[in-house]
Design a protein around this motif. Sequence first.
Motif, PDB file in Angstrom:
ATOM      1  N   LEU A  64     -10.106 -32.615   1.177  1.00  0.00           N
ATOM      2  CA  LEU A  64     -10.662 -31.365   1.680  1.00  0.00           C
ATOM      3  C   LEU A  64     -10.262 -31.175   3.129  1.00  0.00           C
ATOM      4  O   LEU A  64     -10.328 -32.116   3.933  1.00  0.00           O
ATOM      5  N   TYR A  65      -9.846 -29.939   3.462  1.00  0.00           N
ATOM      6  CA  TYR A  65      -9.560 -29.590   4.848  1.00  0.00           C
ATOM      7  C   TYR A  65     -10.353 -28.345   5.212  1.00  0.00           C
ATOM      8  O   TYR A  65     -10.340 -27.362   4.471  1.00  0.00           O
ATOM      9  N   GLN A  66     -11.056 -28.408   6.339  1.00  0.00           N
ATOM     10  CA  GLN A  66     -11.792 -27.260   6.859  1.00  0.00           C
ATOM     11  C   GLN A  66     -11.495 -27.123   8.345  1.00  0.00           C
ATOM     12  O   GLN A  66     -11.189 -28.115   9.010  1.00  0.00           O
ATOM     13  N   PHE A  67     -11.589 -25.900   8.865  1.00  0.00           N
ATOM     14  CA  PHE A  67     -11.363 -25.665  10.288  1.00  0.00           C
ATOM     15  C   PHE A  67     -12.161 -24.442  10.719  1.00  0.00           C
ATOM     16  O   PHE A  67     -12.778 -23.764   9.894  1.00  0.00           O
ATOM     17  N   ASN A  68     -12.168 -24.171  12.003  1.00  0.00           N
ATOM     18  CA  ASN A  68     -12.822 -23.018  12.619  1.00  0.00           C
ATOM     19  C   ASN A  68     -14.298 -22.954  12.212  1.00  0.00           C
ATOM     20  O   ASN A  68     -15.069 -23.797  12.650  1.00  0.00           O
ATOM     21  N   THR A  69     -14.696 -22.020  11.347  1.00  0.00           N
ATOM     22  CA  THR A  69     -16.110 -21.890  10.976  1.00  0.00           C
ATOM     23  C   THR A  69     -16.524 -22.896   9.908  1.00  0.00           C
ATOM     24  O   THR A  69     -17.700 -22.989   9.578  1.00  0.00           O
ATOM     25  N   ASN A  70     -15.576 -23.623   9.356  1.00  0.00           N
ATOM     26  CA  ASN A  70     -15.822 -24.590   8.270  1.00  0.00           C
ATOM     27  C   ASN A  70     -16.437 -23.949   7.031  1.00  0.00           C
ATOM     28  O   ASN A  70     -17.079 -24.627   6.237  1.00  0.00           O
ATOM     29  N   THR A  71     -16.220 -22.659   6.848  1.00  0.00           N
ATOM     30  CA  THR A  71     -16.716 -21.962   5.659  1.00  0.00           C
ATOM     31  C   THR A  71     -15.756 -22.152   4.497  1.00  0.00           C
ATOM     32  O   THR A  71     -16.175 -22.530   3.407  1.00  0.00           O
ATOM     33  N   ALA A  72     -14.482 -21.890   4.722  1.00  0.00           N
ATOM     34  CA  ALA A  72     -13.475 -22.068   3.669  1.00  0.00           C
ATOM     35  C   ALA A  72     -13.247 -23.558   3.446  1.00  0.00           C
ATOM     36  O   ALA A  72     -13.290 -24.354   4.382  1.00  0.00           O
ATOM     37  N   LYS A  73     -13.017 -23.909   2.194  1.00  0.00           N
ATOM     38  CA  LYS A  73     -12.746 -25.297   1.827  1.00  0.00           C
ATOM     39  C   LYS A  73     -11.390 -25.338   1.130  1.00  0.00           C
ATOM     40  O   LYS A  73     -11.238 -24.832   0.028  1.00  0.00           O
ATOM     41  N   ARG A  89     -13.395 -18.010   2.458  1.00  0.00           N
ATOM     42  CA  ARG A  89     -14.314 -17.624   3.524  1.00  0.00           C
ATOM     43  C   ARG A  89     -14.793 -16.191   3.314  1.00  0.00           C
ATOM     44  O   ARG A  89     -15.958 -15.877   3.511  1.00  0.00           O
ATOM     45  N   SER A  90     -13.875 -15.320   2.897  1.00  0.00           N
ATOM     46  CA  SER A  90     -14.213 -13.904   2.708  1.00  0.00           C
ATOM     47  C   SER A  90     -15.190 -13.702   1.560  1.00  0.00           C
ATOM     48  O   SER A  90     -15.970 -12.761   1.570  1.00  0.00           O
ATOM     49  N   ASN A  91     -15.145 -14.592   0.571  1.00  0.00           N
ATOM     50  CA  ASN A  91     -16.082 -14.543  -0.550  1.00  0.00           C
ATOM     51  C   ASN A  91     -16.297 -15.979  -1.040  1.00  0.00           C
ATOM     52  O   ASN A  91     -15.538 -16.456  -1.880  1.00  0.00           O
ATOM     53  N   PRO A  92     -17.310 -16.665  -0.521  1.00  0.00           N
ATOM     54  CA  PRO A  92     -17.540 -18.062  -0.892  1.00  0.00           C
ATOM     55  C   PRO A  92     -17.864 -18.267  -2.376  1.00  0.00           C
ATOM     56  O   PRO A  92     -17.946 -19.399  -2.836  1.00  0.00           O
ATOM     57  N   ASN A  93     -18.015 -17.171  -3.132  1.00  0.00           N
ATOM     58  CA  ASN A  93     -18.230 -17.271  -4.575  1.00  0.00           C
ATOM     59  C   ASN A  93     -16.928 -17.241  -5.352  1.00  0.00           C
ATOM     60  O   ASN A  93     -16.932 -17.151  -6.571  1.00  0.00           O
ATOM     61  N   HIS A 121     -10.331 -11.765  10.855  1.00  0.00           N
ATOM     62  CA  HIS A 121     -11.077 -11.820   9.597  1.00  0.00           C
ATOM     63  C   HIS A 121     -12.292 -10.901   9.632  1.00  0.00           C
ATOM     64  O   HIS A 121     -12.981 -10.821  10.652  1.00  0.00           O
ATOM     65  N   PRO A 122     -12.580 -10.179   8.542  1.00  0.00           N
ATOM     66  CA  PRO A 122     -13.749  -9.295   8.503  1.00  0.00           C
ATOM     67  C   PRO A 122     -15.066 -10.022   8.819  1.00  0.00           C
ATOM     68  O   PRO A 122     -15.968  -9.432   9.395  1.00  0.00           O
ATOM     69  N   SER A 123     -15.154 -11.302   8.510  1.00  0.00           N
ATOM     70  CA  SER A 123     -16.380 -12.058   8.791  1.00  0.00           C
ATOM     71  C   SER A 123     -16.596 -12.258  10.289  1.00  0.00           C
ATOM     72  O   SER A 123     -17.697 -12.623  10.708  1.00  0.00           O
ATOM     73  N   ASP A 124     -15.563 -12.026  11.084  1.00  0.00           N
ATOM     74  CA  ASP A 124     -15.686 -12.167  12.534  1.00  0.00           C
ATOM     75  C   ASP A 124     -16.245 -10.909  13.185  1.00  0.00           C
ATOM     76  O   ASP A 124     -16.432 -10.865  14.385  1.00  0.00           O
ATOM     77  N   GLY A 125     -16.474  -9.860  12.382  1.00  0.00           N
ATOM     78  CA  GLY A 125     -17.046  -8.616  12.888  1.00  0.00           C
ATOM     79  C   GLY A 125     -15.988  -7.624  13.317  1.00  0.00           C
ATOM     80  O   GLY A 125     -14.823  -7.952  13.501  1.00  0.00           O
ATOM     81  N   GLY A 126     -16.402  -6.372  13.464  1.00  0.00           N
ATOM     82  CA  GLY A 126     -15.502  -5.347  13.961  1.00  0.00           C
ATOM     83  C   GLY A 126     -14.684  -4.643  12.897  1.00  0.00           C
ATOM     84  O   GLY A 126     -14.059  -3.649  13.165  1.00  0.00           O
ATOM     85  N   ARG A 127     -14.656  -5.154  11.675  1.00  0.00           N
ATOM     86  CA  ARG A 127     -13.903  -4.498  10.609  1.00  0.00           C
ATOM     87  C   ARG A 127     -14.695  -4.578   9.325  1.00  0.00           C
ATOM     88  O   ARG A 127     -15.458  -5.507   9.118  1.00  0.00           O
TER      89      ARG A 127
END
Length: 145
Positions: A64-73, A89-93, A121-127
Amino acid sequence: MDYDFEHAAGACHCGAVKFRVKLSDGLRNGRRCTCSYCRMRGAVAVSAKLGDLTVVEGGERLSLYQFNTNTAKHYFCSRCGIYTHHQRRSNPNEYGVNVACLEGISPFDFEEVPVTDGIRHPSDGGREAGSELVGVLKFVPARPR
């Protein structure tokens, strides 16, 4: 390209990791991303619901590799290093599944691949989600000389 997959078989390069997957929308949603990791990885990924991917062999070989927000796996084979899939990250489901790992399919089968904006990324806000398309990668076969 208009494949309808009920279930597809997949594996890493060395065959240590094998999986089965039901693709949410076949290969119609194949795409690449511009985030720092995906930009270097260069894979075309298609979508699968979280419960629709089953590792049938070699789960202990997945790293497993994760970085930044550690949301994406991001998962890859610890033996051959091939990225097989990632939890988005955009859809953890959802999983993004490496098309190159699917049996009988090549990323070069796609004439065009949408490229999404993973840098902003949209999760970072502003879009808004869905406004992330930044371009299209086109595959143009070499002309015979």
